[in-house]
Design a protein around this motif. Structure first.
Motif, PDB file in Angstrom:
ATOM      1  N   LEU A  48      41.993  29.633  25.731  1.00  0.00           N
ATOM      2  CA  LEU A  48      43.302  30.116  26.182  1.00  0.00           C
ATOM      3  C   LEU A  48      43.919  30.979  25.086  1.00  0.00           C
ATOM      4  O   LEU A  48      44.027  30.543  23.940  1.00  0.00           O
ATOM      5  CB  LEU A  48      44.202  28.907  26.468  1.00  0.00           C
ATOM      6  CG  LEU A  48      45.632  29.196  26.917  1.00  0.00           C
ATOM      7  CD1 LEU A  48      45.657  29.683  28.349  1.00  0.00           C
ATOM      8  CD2 LEU A  48      46.496  27.942  26.767  1.00  0.00           C
ATOM      9  N   HIS A 102      50.358  33.740  26.939  1.00  0.00           N
ATOM     10  CA  HIS A 102      50.235  33.567  28.388  1.00  0.00           C
ATOM     11  C   HIS A 102      51.637  33.591  29.020  1.00  0.00           C
ATOM     12  O   HIS A 102      52.643  33.530  28.310  1.00  0.00           O
ATOM     13  CB  HIS A 102      49.526  32.253  28.694  1.00  0.00           C
ATOM     14  CG  HIS A 102      50.248  31.066  28.143  1.00  0.00           C
ATOM     15  ND1 HIS A 102      51.406  30.598  28.699  1.00  0.00           N
ATOM     16  CD2 HIS A 102      50.010  30.295  27.051  1.00  0.00           C
ATOM     17  CE1 HIS A 102      51.850  29.583  28.004  1.00  0.00           C
ATOM     18  NE2 HIS A 102      51.026  29.370  26.975  1.00  0.00           N
ATOM     19  N   VAL A 113      49.317  24.625  31.500  1.00  0.00           N
ATOM     20  CA  VAL A 113      48.749  25.425  30.421  1.00  0.00           C
ATOM     21  C   VAL A 113      48.073  24.523  29.397  1.00  0.00           C
ATOM     22  O   VAL A 113      46.953  24.794  28.949  1.00  0.00           O
ATOM     23  CB  VAL A 113      49.843  26.298  29.772  1.00  0.00           C
ATOM     24  CG1 VAL A 113      49.379  26.844  28.445  1.00  0.00           C
ATOM     25  CG2 VAL A 113      50.200  27.437  30.700  1.00  0.00           C
ATOM     26  N   TRP A 121      49.163  29.749  38.206  1.00  0.00           N
ATOM     27  CA  TRP A 121      48.156  30.280  37.298  1.00  0.00           C
ATOM     28  C   TRP A 121      47.755  31.730  37.629  1.00  0.00           C
ATOM     29  O   TRP A 121      47.168  32.408  36.787  1.00  0.00           O
ATOM     30  CB  TRP A 121      46.922  29.360  37.235  1.00  0.00           C
ATOM     31  CG  TRP A 121      46.895  28.630  35.925  1.00  0.00           C
ATOM     32  CD1 TRP A 121      47.336  27.379  35.661  1.00  0.00           C
ATOM     33  CD2 TRP A 121      46.427  29.172  34.670  1.00  0.00           C
ATOM     34  NE1 TRP A 121      47.175  27.092  34.327  1.00  0.00           N
ATOM     35  CE2 TRP A 121      46.625  28.159  33.697  1.00  0.00           C
ATOM     36  CE3 TRP A 121      45.863  30.378  34.263  1.00  0.00           C
ATOM     37  CZ2 TRP A 121      46.277  28.337  32.346  1.00  0.00           C
ATOM     38  CZ3 TRP A 121      45.523  30.553  32.923  1.00  0.00           C
ATOM     39  CH2 TRP A 121      45.733  29.549  31.983  1.00  0.00           C
ATOM     40  N   GLY A 139      47.893  36.264  33.345  1.00  0.00           N
ATOM     41  CA  GLY A 139      48.204  37.533  32.698  1.00  0.00           C
ATOM     42  C   GLY A 139      48.237  38.707  33.633  1.00  0.00           C
ATOM     43  O   GLY A 139      47.685  38.676  34.735  1.00  0.00           O
ATOM     44  N   SER A 172      44.888  35.838  29.824  1.00  0.00           N
ATOM     45  CA  SER A 172      45.101  34.669  28.967  1.00  0.00           C
ATOM     46  C   SER A 172      43.869  33.779  28.869  1.00  0.00           C
ATOM     47  O   SER A 172      43.837  32.863  28.080  1.00  0.00           O
ATOM     48  CB  SER A 172      46.331  33.877  29.413  1.00  0.00           C
ATOM     49  OG  SER A 172      46.227  33.532  30.753  1.00  0.00           O
TER      50      SER A 172
END
Lengths: 283, 374
Positions: free
Chosen positions: A11, A15, A24, A47, A52, A58
């Motif tokens: 990750l 983000h 996350v 999500w 992104g 991300s």
């Protein structure tokens, strides 16, 4: 377990999640356990945003956005293609919210499980349609406020674990970010198993559950300690509780979240107990 | 070698030669036996592919999307309500620039239930970004399937190969098959530059901000229009290899014609008979068959239609509250250069005999503009 040993960071920073987002933290832990040899399919959900906006991403692993209802089918095609290409060790992971899992995508989830597709399916469950601004899903717990249940949800939360158990898939587990060792151990085990693996991650949502951003882990821990969210795994049909609840009063969990302001503690408690009695038949 | 095959079987044979590695489908009449036949090829080892038997049409297309995005050639087929159920992913796959090939057995849509042929299913998917090619015979069903892969994989747009339900899908005709060598010469191995890779990871289809999205759509539109040239090149190349030459628009007895009948799909064969009979009675009439509907070959149509005095379009799909879909397309291409009369000849499998087409012609001769149902 030494968590520092899991040094892989799939990750990226930067983000687009809300502060304190449980989903996350969950993705970060999941990719630590699975590693970089993975491809992810994400249906419409929070999500879809968190991943992104072009040209940013991300996730550091290949990722496909999917429409809301067919992520397990897209993942099945991805799996078949990877096998054809000789990439059998590359993990295919679906990362879906409760809307895609419990509701609109339930048919494709059920079908992929019935075919025992070699996929890890993760539902990060924040118990409502959060990305569209907090509307009720069939995962929303009874009594919880959402914008479409202003007086609190009247129905029970759908028991997705039992629904998946009925598919006789090789591995089912529940996890939360409050227990990272338990979380990683389950994803590691899932990675070693072939076939359809289903992991339900309770994903506290400060925005929708109405609690302070800094209390995400605390809320997730209370869910387990009060018995609201059982931590378990079902390996080849054998059920096991991986963390016994402390049976703290359910109130402790309800009171930290404004979404339960109108919920009755007694009836919520009754629902939690019924859920456990049901569960104990399988233990 | 000539063999007797239905258009469904012809498509299955073409698919076997094209060798997709992932196949996914859900049964629906009158498409079902395309994928039943392919399932047999896979089971017997004649086709080395993974066949995923899904729970719905939208999942069938989703599986194919998942496979093609990893760079693996795939196939699916559907019809009518199955195609409508795929609608969201038709947009998704075209926007995602995936060169998917799908066979569609054209069938009416409900309510009320009807399993017979019209083209409302595919024509109502006109604006999804998919290319659409319509066969008029089993031979074309076979050739167009191979051609669809060639073009889709060169322009990165998906393509439907449309065959009229029952009239083509269930009717056997003698056709010529091609050799594996010929197909291999024509169709190079699938090499998809946008395929996902763990060596160079990226995210497929993240949010695009409005200005970039607008540009992406502009590119999609430009490439969908340019695909016409790719079709013409592919027709030529396949003609050189197979000896079977096609054009986006085909003309029949158009020399000295004062009127041209325009149609699409299997009705073309019946219309030829009608044209011959009308010619026998001194009517100066010819026939234009549209093979490629998307991209629409506007200039080719204009070129051959501008010599006639008026056109009669036979519609098998309509835009309710407006007129026939093919009529709209023809009018759009001609921009008033030639009067056009649209006739809805058959919805839901109403039998189209030569007499019906002759009647449509006479109605159009009396009233060169407008539209009607017969």
């Amino acid at each position: 377990m030494d968590l520092k040993a899991f040094s892989y960071e799939g990750l990226s920073s930067g983000h687009l999640a809300c502060a304190g987002c449980g989903a996350v933290l969950a993705m970060r832990l999941a990719l630590k356990a699975i590693g970089s040899n993975a491809r992810v399919v994400i249906p419409a959900s929070c999500w879809s945003i968190i991943a992104g906006r072009h040209p940013d991403a991300s996730l550091k692993v290949p990722m496909m956005h999917s429409t809301f209802e067919v992520a397990p089918s897209i993942a099945s095609g991805m799996r078949a293609a990877l096998n054809r290409l000789g990439l059998k060790d590359t993990v295919v992971m679906v990362w879906a919210g409760d809307g895609a899992t419990y509701d609109i995508g339930f048919a494709s989830l059920s079908a992929a499980a019935e075919r025992n597709e070699d996929i890890i399916y993760v539902c990060y469950d924040n118990e409502a349609y959060m990305n569209t601004g907090i509307q009720r899903s069939s995962s929303t717990p009874p009594g919880a406020w959402t914008t479409t249940t202003p007086e609190g949800k009247l129905e029970e939360k759908k028991n997705i674990i039992l629904a998946m158990y009925a598919h006789r898939i090789p591995y089912i587990a529940t996890a939360t970010v409050a227990y990272p060792e338990d979380f990683i151990a389950k994803f590691q085990k899932a990675k070693r198993i072939k076939g359809f693996r289903f992991i339900l991650v309770l994903s506290p949502c400060p925005t929708g559950w109405r609690f302070e951003e800094k209390r995400t882990v605390e809320v997730a821990r209370l869910a387990v300690e009060t018995g609201v969210f059982p931590l378990l795994e079902i390996e080849n049909g054998a059920w096991r509780i991986t963390k016994e609840p402390m049976w703290l009063p359910v109130d402790r969990y309800l009171k930290v979240q404004s979404r339960f302001a109108k919920a009755s503690t007694e009836s919520f408690e009754r629902s939690v107990k019924e859920n456990w009695r049901f569960l104990e038949r399988f233990l | 070698m000539r063999v007797l095959l239905t258009s469904s079987e012809a498509i299955s044979r073409a698919v076997k030669l094209v060798r997709p590695e992932v196949i996914s489908a859900y049964p629906i009449t009158p498409q079902t036996h395309i994928v039943e036949e392919i399932a047999k090829f896979v089971a017997s080892g004649e086709l080395d592919a993974t066949f995923i038997r899904v729970e719905s049409e939208i999942s069938a297309l989703a599986v194919v999307i998942g496979a093609v995005a990893q760079g693996v050639r795939s196939f699916t087929a559907t019809s009518s309500h199955g195609l409508l159920y795929m609608h969201e992913l038709l947009h998704w796959s075209a926007g995602g620039r995936l060169p998917i090939v799908m066979a569609v057995a054209n069938r009416a849509v409900g309510a009320p239930w009807n399993i017979w042929c019209d083209q409302q299913d595919t024509l109502s998917q006109r604006d999804t970004g998919w290319m659409q090619v319509y066969a008029s015979s089993a031979q074309e069903a076979f050739d167009f399937t191979i051609l669809a892969y060639k073009v889709a994989e060169s322009v990165f747009l998906p393509c439907m190969v449309c065959i009229d339900g029952f009239v083509l899908s269930h009717t056997a005709e003698p056709i010529l098959l091609s050799s594996r060598d010929d197909v291999n010469t024509f169709l190079p191995p699938f090499d998809f530059p946008l395929r996902l890779s763990n060596q160079d990871p990226f995210t497929l289809w993240p949010i695009l901000e409005p200005a970039l999205y607008h540009r992406q759509r502009k590119d999609l539109f430009r490439d969908a229009s340019r695909a016409l040239e790719a079709w013409k090149r592919a027709f030529k190349e396949w003609g050189d290899i197979s000896g079977r030459c096609y054009r986006p628009i085909e003309a029949y007895r158009l020399e000295d014609a004062r009127c041209a009948i325009v149609c699409m799909g299997a009705v073309s064969s019946t219309a030829r008979v009608a044209v011959d009979r009308l010619r026998g009675r001194g009517e100066k009439v010819g026939l234009i068959t549209v093979k490629l509907f998307r991209p629409f070959p506007k200039e080719d149509l204009l070129e051959i239609a501008s010599f006639v005095e008026h056109l009669v379009v036979l519609d098998r799909g309509v835009s309710y509250g407006a007129e026939g879909v093919l009529t709209q397309e023809v009018k759009g291409a001609l921009s008033g250069a030639v009067p056009v009369f649209g006739v809805v000849v058959s919805m839901g499998g109403r039998e189209v005999f030569p007499e019906l087409i002759e009647e449509a012609y006479f109605v159009g001769r009396r009233r060169p503009e407008g539209m009607g149902w017969i």
